[in-house]
Design a protein around this motif. Sequence first.
Motif, PDB file in Angstrom:
ATOM      1  N   GLU A 132       0.859  -1.175   0.000  1.00 14.93           N
ATOM      2  CA  GLU A 132       0.000   0.000   0.000  1.00 14.93           C
ATOM      3  C   GLU A 132       0.901   1.233   0.000  1.00 14.93           C
ATOM      4  OE1 GLU A 132      -3.724   1.544  -0.422  1.00 14.93           O
ATOM      5  OE2 GLU A 132      -3.316  -0.583  -0.041  1.00 14.93           O
ATOM      6  N   GLY A 133       0.728   2.086  -0.996  1.00 17.75           N
ATOM      7  CA  GLY A 133       1.550   3.281  -1.101  1.00 17.75           C
ATOM      8  C   GLY A 133       0.699   4.532  -1.159  1.00 17.75           C
ATOM      9  N   PRO A 134       1.317   5.671  -1.380  1.00 24.20           N
ATOM     10  CA  PRO A 134       0.587   6.941  -1.409  1.00 24.20           C
ATOM     11  C   PRO A 134      -0.417   7.045  -2.545  1.00 24.20           C
ATOM     12  CG  PRO A 134       2.866   7.233  -2.123  1.00 24.20           C
ATOM     13  CD  PRO A 134       2.768   5.853  -1.563  1.00 24.20           C
ATOM     14  N   PHE A 135      -0.286   6.201  -3.568  1.00 26.07           N
ATOM     15  CA  PHE A 135      -1.201   6.248  -4.708  1.00 26.07           C
ATOM     16  C   PHE A 135      -2.119   5.035  -4.747  1.00 26.07           C
ATOM     17  CE2 PHE A 135       2.693   8.519  -5.752  1.00 26.07           C
ATOM     18  CZ  PHE A 135       2.193   9.770  -6.082  1.00 26.07           C
ATOM     19  N   ALA A 190      16.166   0.762 -24.276  1.00 26.94           N
ATOM     20  CA  ALA A 190      16.934   2.005 -24.404  1.00 26.94           C
ATOM     21  C   ALA A 190      18.392   1.787 -24.018  1.00 26.94           C
ATOM     22  CB  ALA A 190      16.308   3.093 -23.540  1.00 26.94           C
ATOM     23  N   ALA A 191      18.624   1.064 -22.933  1.00 24.01           N
ATOM     24  CA  ALA A 191      19.992   0.844 -22.470  1.00 24.01           C
ATOM     25  C   ALA A 191      20.795  -0.015 -23.442  1.00 24.01           C
ATOM     26  CB  ALA A 191      19.987   0.203 -21.086  1.00 24.01           C
ATOM     27  N   ALA A 192      20.112  -0.851 -24.226  1.00 24.68           N
ATOM     28  CA  ALA A 192      20.797  -1.694 -25.214  1.00 24.68           C
ATOM     29  C   ALA A 192      21.204  -0.912 -26.459  1.00 24.68           C
ATOM     30  CB  ALA A 192      19.906  -2.871 -25.604  1.00 24.68           C
ATOM     31  N   GLU A 193      20.747   0.328 -26.578  1.00 22.19           N
ATOM     32  CA  GLU A 193      21.056   1.165 -27.741  1.00 22.19           C
ATOM     33  C   GLU A 193      22.188   2.128 -27.375  1.00 22.19           C
ATOM     34  OE1 GLU A 193      21.948   2.781 -30.658  1.00 22.19           O
ATOM     35  OE2 GLU A 193      20.140   1.654 -31.199  1.00 22.19           O
ATOM     36  N   PRO A 194      23.378   1.938 -27.940  1.00 23.68           N
ATOM     37  CA  PRO A 194      24.523   2.769 -27.537  1.00 23.68           C
ATOM     38  C   PRO A 194      24.403   4.230 -27.948  1.00 23.68           C
ATOM     39  CG  PRO A 194      25.130   1.323 -29.364  1.00 23.68           C
ATOM     40  CD  PRO A 194      23.776   0.890 -28.895  1.00 23.68           C
ATOM     41  N   ARG A 195      23.495   4.536 -28.880  1.00 23.94           N
ATOM     42  CA  ARG A 195      23.388   5.933 -29.322  1.00 23.94           C
ATOM     43  C   ARG A 195      22.764   6.842 -28.278  1.00 23.94           C
ATOM     44  NH1 ARG A 195      20.423   6.023 -34.923  1.00 23.94           N
ATOM     45  NH2 ARG A 195      19.384   4.197 -34.050  1.00 23.94           N
ATOM     46  N   TRP A 196      21.942   6.289 -27.374  1.00 24.56           N
ATOM     47  CA  TRP A 196      21.378   7.144 -26.339  1.00 24.56           C
ATOM     48  C   TRP A 196      22.483   7.629 -25.409  1.00 24.56           C
ATOM     49  CZ3 TRP A 196      16.893   9.090 -27.289  1.00 24.56           C
ATOM     50  CH2 TRP A 196      15.870   8.340 -27.880  1.00 24.56           C
ATOM     51  N   GLY A 197      22.398   8.885 -25.014  1.00 22.98           N
ATOM     52  CA  GLY A 197      23.309   9.428 -24.013  1.00 22.98           C
ATOM     53  C   GLY A 197      22.682   9.269 -22.639  1.00 22.98           C
ATOM     54  N   ARG A 198      22.137  10.354 -22.116  1.00 24.72           N
ATOM     55  CA  ARG A 198      21.471  10.288 -20.810  1.00 24.72           C
ATOM     56  C   ARG A 198      20.132   9.568 -20.939  1.00 24.72           C
ATOM     57  NH1 ARG A 198      20.213  11.976 -15.872  1.00 24.72           N
ATOM     58  NH2 ARG A 198      18.365  13.229 -15.418  1.00 24.72           N
ATOM     59  N   ILE A 199      19.883   8.634 -20.016  1.00 27.19           N
ATOM     60  CA  ILE A 199      18.615   7.908 -19.958  1.00 27.19           C
ATOM     61  C   ILE A 199      18.049   8.102 -18.553  1.00 27.19           C
ATOM     62  CG2 ILE A 199      17.451   5.678 -20.175  1.00 27.19           C
ATOM     63  CD1 ILE A 199      19.843   4.739 -21.891  1.00 27.19           C
ATOM     64  N   ALA A 200      17.031   8.921 -18.434  1.00 26.18           N
ATOM     65  CA  ALA A 200      16.383   9.144 -17.142  1.00 26.18           C
ATOM     66  C   ALA A 200      15.073   8.377 -17.135  1.00 26.18           C
ATOM     67  CB  ALA A 200      16.123  10.632 -16.919  1.00 26.18           C
ATOM     68  N   ILE A 201      14.781   7.735 -16.015  1.00 25.13           N
ATOM     69  CA  ILE A 201      13.509   7.018 -15.912  1.00 25.13           C
ATOM     70  C   ILE A 201      12.819   7.435 -14.624  1.00 25.13           C
ATOM     71  CG2 ILE A 201      14.612   4.943 -14.919  1.00 25.13           C
ATOM     72  CD1 ILE A 201      12.309   3.463 -16.705  1.00 25.13           C
ATOM     73  N   VAL A 202      11.572   7.863 -14.756  1.00 26.53           N
ATOM     74  CA  VAL A 202      10.795   8.331 -13.616  1.00 26.53           C
ATOM     75  C   VAL A 202       9.847   7.223 -13.174  1.00 26.53           C
ATOM     76  CG1 VAL A 202       9.129  10.033 -12.805  1.00 26.53           C
ATOM     77  CG2 VAL A 202      10.937  10.730 -14.382  1.00 26.53           C
ATOM     78  N   GLU A 203       9.904   6.875 -11.904  1.00 23.22           N
ATOM     79  CA  GLU A 203       8.998   5.878 -11.343  1.00 23.22           C
ATOM     80  C   GLU A 203       8.630   6.306  -9.922  1.00 23.22           C
ATOM     81  OE1 GLU A 203       6.433   3.495 -10.536  1.00 23.22           O
ATOM     82  OE2 GLU A 203       7.318   3.046 -12.508  1.00 23.22           O
ATOM     83  N   ARG A 204       7.336   6.419  -9.644  1.00 23.29           N
ATOM     84  CA  ARG A 204       6.896   6.904  -8.334  1.00 23.29           C
ATOM     85  C   ARG A 204       6.707   5.795  -7.313  1.00 23.29           C
ATOM     86  NH1 ARG A 204       0.626   8.678  -9.610  1.00 23.29           N
ATOM     87  NH2 ARG A 204      -0.275   6.568  -9.637  1.00 23.29           N
ATOM     88  N   GLU A 205       6.577   4.547  -7.764  1.00 20.90           N
ATOM     89  CA  GLU A 205       6.276   3.446  -6.858  1.00 20.90           C
ATOM     90  C   GLU A 205       7.554   2.779  -6.345  1.00 20.90           C
ATOM     91  OE1 GLU A 205       3.467   2.804  -5.650  1.00 20.90           O
ATOM     92  OE2 GLU A 205       2.016   3.710  -7.027  1.00 20.90           O
ATOM     93  N   THR A 206       7.789   2.885  -5.042  1.00 21.10           N
ATOM     94  CA  THR A 206       8.944   2.238  -4.432  1.00 21.10           C
ATOM     95  C   THR A 206       8.946   0.739  -4.715  1.00 21.10           C
ATOM     96  OG1 THR A 206       8.952   3.874  -2.653  1.00 21.10           O
ATOM     97  CG2 THR A 206      10.145   1.820  -2.248  1.00 21.10           C
ATOM     98  N   ALA A 207       7.779   0.125  -4.660  1.00 21.46           N
ATOM     99  CA  ALA A 207       7.684  -1.319  -4.862  1.00 21.46           C
ATOM    100  C   ALA A 207       8.222  -1.731  -6.221  1.00 21.46           C
ATOM    101  CB  ALA A 207       6.235  -1.776  -4.709  1.00 21.46           C
ATOM    102  N   ILE A 208       7.853  -1.001  -7.258  1.00 23.76           N
ATOM    103  CA  ILE A 208       8.289  -1.371  -8.611  1.00 23.76           C
ATOM    104  C   ILE A 208       9.805  -1.246  -8.736  1.00 23.76           C
ATOM    105  CG2 ILE A 208       8.170  -0.721 -11.047  1.00 23.76           C
ATOM    106  CD1 ILE A 208       5.227  -0.099 -10.657  1.00 23.76           C
TER     107      ILE A 208
END
Length: 236
Positions: free
Chosen positions: A21-24, A91-109
């Motif tokens: 059980e989380g905030p959402f 995305a991580a398997a593609e060397p052409r990407w530079g910065r890869i940011a990932i937003v996730e709000r759920e601690t569980a995930i």
Amino acid sequence: MSTALPARDGHDAVVTLDRREGPFGEVVLRQRGRHFEIIANGCFLMDTADGRSERLLIQAALDELDRAGTVPTRPSVLIGGLGVGFSLAYAAAEPRWGRIAIVERETAIIDWHRTGPLAAFSAGALEDVRVEVLHTDLLEYLAAADGERYDALCLDIDNGPDWTVTDSNAGLYGADGLAVLRHRLQPGGVLAVWSAQPSPAFEEALRAAGFSDVATHEIPVARGVPDVVHLARRAG
């Protein structure tokens, strides 16, 4: 402790591996045979059975940058939603990407990827030096006045523009939310949005918000309407 529902009519038994059980609201990780699925507030979000559309979310954005000749040497991408990890791993398997940011709000995930069974599907991407996990709400992150801009925004939030699990996420797909997304893109940058069904109304909303080159890619599924990826570009 894991709990199991008995198999029925030849189908695999469903085992609940974690429930929090989380905030959402409630988030549940279940296993069905060899596949895993995430349930939020009693609503099915995604599973590991078929990651084609989640991978297309990333590939279509990069292809669109290539098509217009606007892709920098090392483009940056923000992925909204970690989910079962298919988009991040791709995305991580593609060397052409530079910065890869990932937003996730759920601690569980995040935990299920760091130390749980979903680590196999994110394929070590969390350890990639280009990857930063932003443990926050996507809407709050995007609304920050001094936020950075990205070459691509790839969003997989709830089930798409017409089917949000959390009421507040609906704002992401309205006029105000699209204005924020447009602002967070570099000139010529690409917005890619995953959806569980096509949405002509969302296409019109993208055009009304000042995006160009609006297009929809469909991915056939075994039953029902196809998954889709909506694409749009921020003009210069």
